[in-house]
Design a protein around this motif. Structure first.
Motif, short mmCIF file in Angstrom:
data_model
loop_
_atom_site.label_atom_id
_atom_site.label_comp_id
_atom_site.label_asym_id
_atom_site.label_seq_id
_atom_site.Cartn_x
_atom_site.Cartn_y
_atom_site.Cartn_z
N GLY A 208 -4.34 30.31 40.14
CA GLY A 208 -5.34 31.17 40.77
C GLY A 208 -6.62 31.25 39.95
O GLY A 208 -7.74 31.24 40.49
N ILE A 209 -6.48 31.31 38.62
CA ILE A 209 -7.65 31.35 37.74
C ILE A 209 -8.42 30.03 37.83
O ILE A 209 -9.66 30.02 37.87
N VAL A 210 -7.68 28.91 37.86
CA VAL A 210 -8.33 27.59 37.95
C VAL A 210 -9.11 27.47 39.26
O VAL A 210 -10.26 27.01 39.27
N VAL A 211 -8.50 27.90 40.36
CA VAL A 211 -9.17 27.83 41.66
C VAL A 211 -10.43 28.70 41.67
O VAL A 211 -11.50 28.26 42.11
N ASN A 212 -10.32 29.91 41.17
CA ASN A 212 -11.49 30.80 41.10
C ASN A 212 -12.59 30.21 40.22
O ASN A 212 -13.77 30.24 40.57
N GLY A 213 -12.20 29.65 39.08
CA GLY A 213 -13.17 29.06 38.16
C GLY A 213 -13.88 27.86 38.76
O GLY A 213 -15.10 27.71 38.62
N PHE A 214 -13.14 27.00 39.44
CA PHE A 214 -13.75 25.84 40.10
C PHE A 214 -14.71 26.29 41.19
O PHE A 214 -15.79 25.71 41.36
N SER A 215 -14.32 27.32 41.93
CA SER A 215 -15.19 27.84 42.99
C SER A 215 -16.50 28.35 42.42
O SER A 215 -17.58 28.09 42.97
N ILE A 216 -16.43 29.07 41.31
CA ILE A 216 -17.64 29.60 40.68
C ILE A 216 -18.56 28.47 40.24
O ILE A 216 -19.78 28.51 40.45
N ALA A 217 -17.98 27.43 39.62
CA ALA A 217 -18.78 26.29 39.18
C ALA A 217 -19.45 25.60 40.36
O ALA A 217 -20.65 25.28 40.32
N TYR A 218 -18.69 25.36 41.42
CA TYR A 218 -19.23 24.69 42.60
C TYR A 218 -20.33 25.52 43.25
O TYR A 218 -21.40 24.99 43.61
N LEU A 219 -20.10 26.81 43.40
CA LEU A 219 -21.09 27.67 44.05
C LEU A 219 -22.37 27.78 43.23
O LEU A 219 -23.48 27.84 43.78
N THR A 220 -22.23 27.82 41.92
CA THR A 220 -23.41 27.88 41.05
C THR A 220 -24.28 26.64 41.25
O THR A 220 -25.51 26.72 41.38
N ILE A 221 -23.63 25.48 41.28
CA ILE A 221 -24.36 24.22 41.50
C ILE A 221 -25.00 24.23 42.89
O ILE A 221 -26.15 23.82 43.06
N GLY A 222 -24.25 24.71 43.89
CA GLY A 222 -24.78 24.73 45.25
C GLY A 222 -26.01 25.61 45.39
O GLY A 222 -27.00 25.22 46.02
N VAL A 223 -25.96 26.81 44.80
CA VAL A 223 -27.11 27.71 44.87
C VAL A 223 -28.31 27.11 44.15
O VAL A 223 -29.45 27.13 44.66
N SER B 1 -23.72 35.02 48.06
CA SER B 1 -22.76 36.08 48.37
C SER B 1 -21.34 35.66 48.02
O SER B 1 -20.54 36.48 47.55
N TYR B 2 -21.01 34.38 48.25
CA TYR B 2 -19.68 33.89 47.85
C TYR B 2 -19.54 33.93 46.33
O TYR B 2 -18.46 34.27 45.80
N LEU B 3 -20.61 33.57 45.63
CA LEU B 3 -20.57 33.50 44.17
C LEU B 3 -20.32 34.87 43.55
O LEU B 3 -19.49 35.01 42.64
#
Length: 552
Positions: free
Chosen positions: A484-499, A436-438
């Motif tokens: 802001g783009i960097v933070v969003n992009g890092f979040s997406i990468a981290y969440l993808t790995i987590g899922v 859901s975060y992703l």
């Protein structure tokens, strides 16, 4: 005397006016996203910070899930893997909740992720993606509430084993303790609902004091491992082909310790000035809990001089054996160990509050079966009781609380037949909530990069924004520019790995008992909700319902 009375009256008038202005501001903020104010706003910054900190409960989670995060990580990464995975998860969690803070500042509703997905998704898939996200949040928070109650119940059994070696912890006893913890959470959320903010503020104090009550005697009295062992010793006992893969698999336990910071999001409609206070409380809680969790992780690793004895503790919880080895006192060990289930039980109270608000909000938007029933709220204490009044009563989504409670009570029966229930429920929480975060983070980055979000000054103040079919407008909290783009992009990468890794077992070639069955819960929920959507819900669910057209 007359001057004193007049001064007091002016002060009361000023406070009343300030309170009235705050109420109007909150109602207007909620009105801008098309929602009516139904629940009462009783949380301020400190009380919701306490709520967020005790739900996140990173140091309690690090100890409680030792059998997962530490055992798996010690097997999959060694002590060094435990330390570095915690830092990676902490950074990824902070980045993720910076992203979610931007979204809750735009639309501070109890629906959270499914509302944000609905307001940003392309029209052709907006309804379905939002619907699926809502179901994932519901199952994720139900899993969080269930696992929290289970942890507390089994830790209480562990305390009994610690003091009475002849005691044999039976599954049916764990179920009864589980139900008792659920009953306590229901009592606080329903009968004593008006005291919930004060309860959470008190638990915040226990959260901080309890940390120092454990870590000071642990470090002072315990023997210490060398720093080279804690920071430099890696391991791969799960049979994975590479150390890197082993490290990634072992991170799931630490991810669970940080899961739940969105709890404050689902309480947004009960928080004063939510568009500012919720981002502040979320990020502050991640910082505080990250520091406390990292401190507890290091302290435990440094004082775990006999890892075999700790991991094979008859209590089922290695931290209890570590405390006993450090203090060499059964009384001291018991007191230190008892702090953890007390705080985990307090976490269950907040988990029920957050999960029930999510169910209520999703039902209000017609996303659940029986939504007419689940979307109702009642006043507690009822006005007809002696000394009660509508002014003092709290609007409580009692039917949503009832459904979450019944579901948890039934899920507790799984304990009777599954020894691996904790691992699977933990992975389910991570996979469902992280998904859901992703969705939310990906859509925010897409809208941000395509210029789809306006500045607040570009939107008339009396029009609906940040809901399906309406313009998107930034809230008070945002990260500007390329950062802001960097933070969003890092979040997406981290969440993808987590899922992805939340579905992995903790060893190669698993058996039926060691298999990670979280994929069944997550994918099963997705399939069932999809079938329900196709056959029925698509006729009723249109995304977040716009309850008002204008305000002002």
């Amino acid at each position: 005397m007359q001057e004193s009375v007049e001064l007091r009256d002016r002060q009361w008038d000023s406070k009343g006016a300030s309170s009235s202005q705050s109420r109007v501001h909150d109602e207007q903020g909620l009105g801008r996203v098309g929602k009516k104010q139904i629940l009462k706003r009783r949380f301020g910054f400190l009380s919701i910070l306490g709520f967020s900190c005790t739900i996140l409960a990173s140091w309690e989670g690090a100890l409680s899930t030792f059998t997962i995060s530490f055992e798996d990580e010690l097997r999959s990464g060694g002590p060094a893997g435990t330390v570095y995975s915690f830092l990676v998860v902490w950074l990824g969690t902070f980045s993720t909740f910076v992203t979610l803070s931007e979204l809750v500042s735009m639309a501070p509703t109890s629906g959270g992720q499914y509302h944000w997905v609905s307001m940003m998704a392309p029209r052709w898939c907006q309804k379905y993606i939002s619907f699926l996200t809502g179901w994932l949040i519901v199952i994720g928070w139900l899993g969080a509430f269930t696992s929290t109650c289970y942890l507390s119940a089994s830790e209480i059994q562990g305390l009994v084993v610690l003091n009475h070696a002849s005691y044999v912890a039976e599954p049916w006893q764990a179920v009864l303790l589980f139900w008792a913890i659920v009953a306590f959470a229901v009592f606080v959320n329903v009968v004593a609902s008006t005291m919930l903010p004060k309860f959470e503020g008190f638990v915040l104090i226990l959260h901080l004091v309890g940390f120092f009550a454990i870590i000071i005697p642990l470090l002072y009295l315990g023997e210490h491992n060398p720093a080279s062992e804690v920071f430099g010793q890696f391991a791969n006992e799960g049979g994975f082909p590479t150390q890197g893969l082993s490290f990634m698999v072992g991170m799931v336990g630490n991810m669970f310790a940080f899961t739940g910071a969105d709890a404050a999001v689902h309480m947004s409609e009960e928080i004063h000035d939510a568009e500012r206070v919720v981002p502040q409380s979320i990020l502050t809680s991640v910082l505080i809990n990250g520091l406390l969790g990292f401190g507890m992780t290091l302290s435990t690793l440094f004082t775990m001089t006999n890892s075999t004895a700790a991991l094979e503790s008859p209590t089922g919880y290695p931290y209890m054996q570590i405390f006993c080895s450090a203090t060499k006192s059964m009384g001291g060990c018991t007191v230190m160990s008892a702090i953890v289930p007390i705080l985990v039980t307090a976490t269950a109270v907040g988990s029920l509050a957050s999960s029930s608000r999510m169910v209520w909000s999703f039902a209000r938007d017609r996303g659940l079966p029986g939504w007419r029933f689940l979307s109702k709220v009642s006043l507690f204490p009822p006005p007809f009781l002696p000394g009660a009044s509508c002014v003092n009563a709290q609007a409580v989504p009692q039917y949503s609380i009832l459904v979450v409670t019944v579901a948890a009570v039934l899920l507790a029966l799984i304990i009777l037949g599954s020894a691996a229930v904790l691992n699977d429920v933990v992975s389910l929480c991570v996979s469902a909530l992280y998904t859901s975060y992703l969705f939310s983070a990906f859509l925010l980055m897409w809208k941000r990069c395509t210029g789809g979000i306006r500045e607040p000054s570009d939107t008339p103040s009396d029009t609906i924004v940040n809901t399906p079919g309406a313009p998107l407008s930034w809230g008070p909290f945002r990260i500007r520019g390329a950062l802001g783009i960097v933070v969003n992009g890092f979040s997406i990468a981290y969440l993808t790995i987590g899922v992805f890794f939340s579905f992995w077992p903790d060893e190669m070639n698993p058996t039926a008992s060691t298999m990670n069955w979280a994929v069944v819960g997550t994918v099963g929920t997705s399939l069932i909700s999809t079938v329900y959507y196709v056959l029925w819900a698509q006729k009723e669910y249109t995304g977040p319902v716009v309850e008002i057209d204008r305000y002002g």
